[in-house]
Design a protein around this motif. Structure first.
Motif, PDB file in Angstrom:
ATOM      1  N   UNK A 196     -54.935  18.585  -2.783  1.00  0.00           N
ATOM      2  CA  UNK A 196     -55.248  17.516  -2.867  1.00  0.00           C
ATOM      3  C   UNK A 196     -55.476  16.903  -1.306  1.00  0.00           C
ATOM      4  N   UNK A 197     -56.136  14.895  -1.556  1.00  0.00           N
ATOM      5  CA  UNK A 197     -56.599  15.100  -0.018  1.00  0.00           C
ATOM      6  C   UNK A 197     -55.701  14.425   0.742  1.00  0.00           C
ATOM      7  N   UNK A 198     -54.598  13.996  -0.140  1.00  0.00           N
ATOM      8  CA  UNK A 198     -53.803  13.288   1.119  1.00  0.00           C
ATOM      9  C   UNK A 198     -52.571  14.228   1.554  1.00  0.00           C
ATOM     10  N   UNK A 199     -51.901  13.579   2.401  1.00  0.00           N
ATOM     11  CA  UNK A 199     -50.532  14.925   3.211  1.00  0.00           C
ATOM     12  C   UNK A 199     -49.422  15.169   2.062  1.00  0.00           C
ATOM     13  N   UNK A 200     -49.069  16.088   1.922  1.00  0.00           N
ATOM     14  CA  UNK A 200     -47.696  16.170   1.101  1.00  0.00           C
ATOM     15  C   UNK A 200     -47.207  15.716   2.228  1.00  0.00           C
ATOM     16  N   UNK A 201     -45.978  15.273   0.861  1.00  0.00           N
ATOM     17  CA  UNK A 201     -44.760  14.380   1.513  1.00  0.00           C
ATOM     18  C   UNK A 201     -43.420  15.643   0.582  1.00  0.00           C
ATOM     19  N   UNK A 202     -43.369  16.558   2.476  1.00  0.00           N
ATOM     20  CA  UNK A 202     -41.766  17.268   2.012  1.00  0.00           C
ATOM     21  C   UNK A 202     -40.855  16.624   2.048  1.00  0.00           C
ATOM     22  N   UNK A 203     -40.806  15.750   2.534  1.00  0.00           N
ATOM     23  CA  UNK A 203     -38.896  14.915   2.696  1.00  0.00           C
ATOM     24  C   UNK A 203     -38.490  14.949   3.754  1.00  0.00           C
ATOM     25  N   UNK A 204     -38.592  16.262   4.973  1.00  0.00           N
ATOM     26  CA  UNK A 204     -38.372  16.247   5.958  1.00  0.00           C
ATOM     27  C   UNK A 204     -39.802  16.785   6.706  1.00  0.00           C
ATOM     28  N   UNK A 205     -39.029  15.829   8.372  1.00  0.00           N
ATOM     29  CA  UNK A 205     -40.838  15.644   9.196  1.00  0.00           C
ATOM     30  C   UNK A 205     -40.487  17.607   9.705  1.00  0.00           C
ATOM     31  N   UNK A 206     -41.759  17.575  10.297  1.00  0.00           N
ATOM     32  CA  UNK A 206     -42.092  19.118   9.736  1.00  0.00           C
ATOM     33  C   UNK A 206     -41.271  19.772  11.947  1.00  0.00           C
ATOM     34  N   UNK A 207     -41.229  18.754  12.587  1.00  0.00           N
ATOM     35  CA  UNK A 207     -40.142  18.883  13.988  1.00  0.00           C
ATOM     36  C   UNK A 207     -38.769  19.612  13.072  1.00  0.00           C
ATOM     37  N   UNK A 208     -38.232  18.739  12.765  1.00  0.00           N
ATOM     38  CA  UNK A 208     -36.743  19.460  12.331  1.00  0.00           C
ATOM     39  C   UNK A 208     -36.836  20.647  11.325  1.00  0.00           C
ATOM     40  N   UNK A 209     -37.947  20.694  10.800  1.00  0.00           N
ATOM     41  CA  UNK A 209     -38.074  21.619  10.526  1.00  0.00           C
ATOM     42  C   UNK A 209     -37.816  23.135  11.063  1.00  0.00           C
ATOM     43  N   UNK A 210     -39.130  22.854  12.259  1.00  0.00           N
ATOM     44  CA  UNK A 210     -39.219  23.844  13.162  1.00  0.00           C
ATOM     45  C   UNK A 210     -37.898  24.045  14.354  1.00  0.00           C
ATOM     46  N   UNK A 211     -36.994  23.481  14.412  1.00  0.00           N
ATOM     47  CA  UNK A 211     -35.620  23.247  14.821  1.00  0.00           C
ATOM     48  C   UNK A 211     -34.920  24.440  14.304  1.00  0.00           C
ATOM     49  N   UNK A 212     -34.293  23.902  13.120  1.00  0.00           N
ATOM     50  CA  UNK A 212     -33.452  24.521  12.664  1.00  0.00           C
ATOM     51  C   UNK A 212     -34.153  25.896  12.096  1.00  0.00           C
ATOM     52  N   UNK A 213     -35.993  26.403  12.128  1.00  0.00           N
ATOM     53  CA  UNK A 213     -36.460  27.648  12.137  1.00  0.00           C
ATOM     54  C   UNK A 213     -35.753  27.893  13.377  1.00  0.00           C
ATOM     55  N   UNK A 214     -37.052  27.752  14.662  1.00  0.00           N
ATOM     56  CA  UNK A 214     -36.268  28.468  16.387  1.00  0.00           C
ATOM     57  C   UNK A 214     -34.679  28.947  16.487  1.00  0.00           C
ATOM     58  N   UNK A 215     -33.913  27.561  15.282  1.00  0.00           N
ATOM     59  CA  UNK A 215     -32.545  28.387  15.893  1.00  0.00           C
ATOM     60  C   UNK A 215     -31.923  29.145  14.972  1.00  0.00           C
TER      61      UNK A 215
END
Length: 141
Positions: free
Chosen positions: A7-26
């Motif tokens: 789709x042309x519009x961005x997917x709304x995951x309901x969470x920021x990628x920054x928050x996901x990245x923080x969880x993944x890193x930890x």
């Protein structure tokens, strides 16, 4: 109708990628620390095994669980659904269904315990994000 990654519009995951990245890193850091064999430690504080040992400044499993459980319900459900997408249980086109079931699964509010109890949760989260054509690797931390 569920959106697809094309789709042309961005997917709304309901969470920021920054928050996901923080969880993944930890999560990844915790898994590496847990996998380090203390018998491999040498007198060299710069050895790989020594560097992977827990540091008092590192986020502990308990503090990561508290961080996840401190997120709002939508963000917790998004993390659970992303793990399921990363594991292959759902595809990006089934995001709404995965999210709905993740909300039900998290009714007890133990998203942190659930996610930290999974093997490779960090990698599964990253793969879930990647399924939507996004990357957490490019996120500044």
């Amino acid at each position: 109708m569920a959106r697809t990654p094309d789709d042309d519009d961005d997917v709304d995951l309901g969470i920021s990628l920054e928050t996901v990245a923080t969880v993944v890193d930890h999560v990844r850091a915790l898994q590496v620390t847990e996998e380090t064999d203390p018998d491999q430690l040498s007198e060299d504080d710069n050895s790989e095994a020594a560097l992977l040992q827990e540091n008092p400044d590192d986020m502990t499993e308990d503090s990561l669980r508290e961080f996840i459980d401190g997120l709002n319900d939508d963000e917790q459900a998004a993390l659970i659904a992303l793990v399921w997408v990363g594991r292959g249980d759902y595809g990006p086109e089934e995001w709404e269904e995965a999210l709905r079931l993740a909300v039900e699964r998290n009714a007890t509010g133990d998203a942190g315990g659930y996610l930290l109890g999974m093997d490779m949760a960090g990698d599964l989260l990253a793969e879930g994000v990647a399924a939507f054509g996004l990357s957490i690797e490019d996120i500044e931390r």
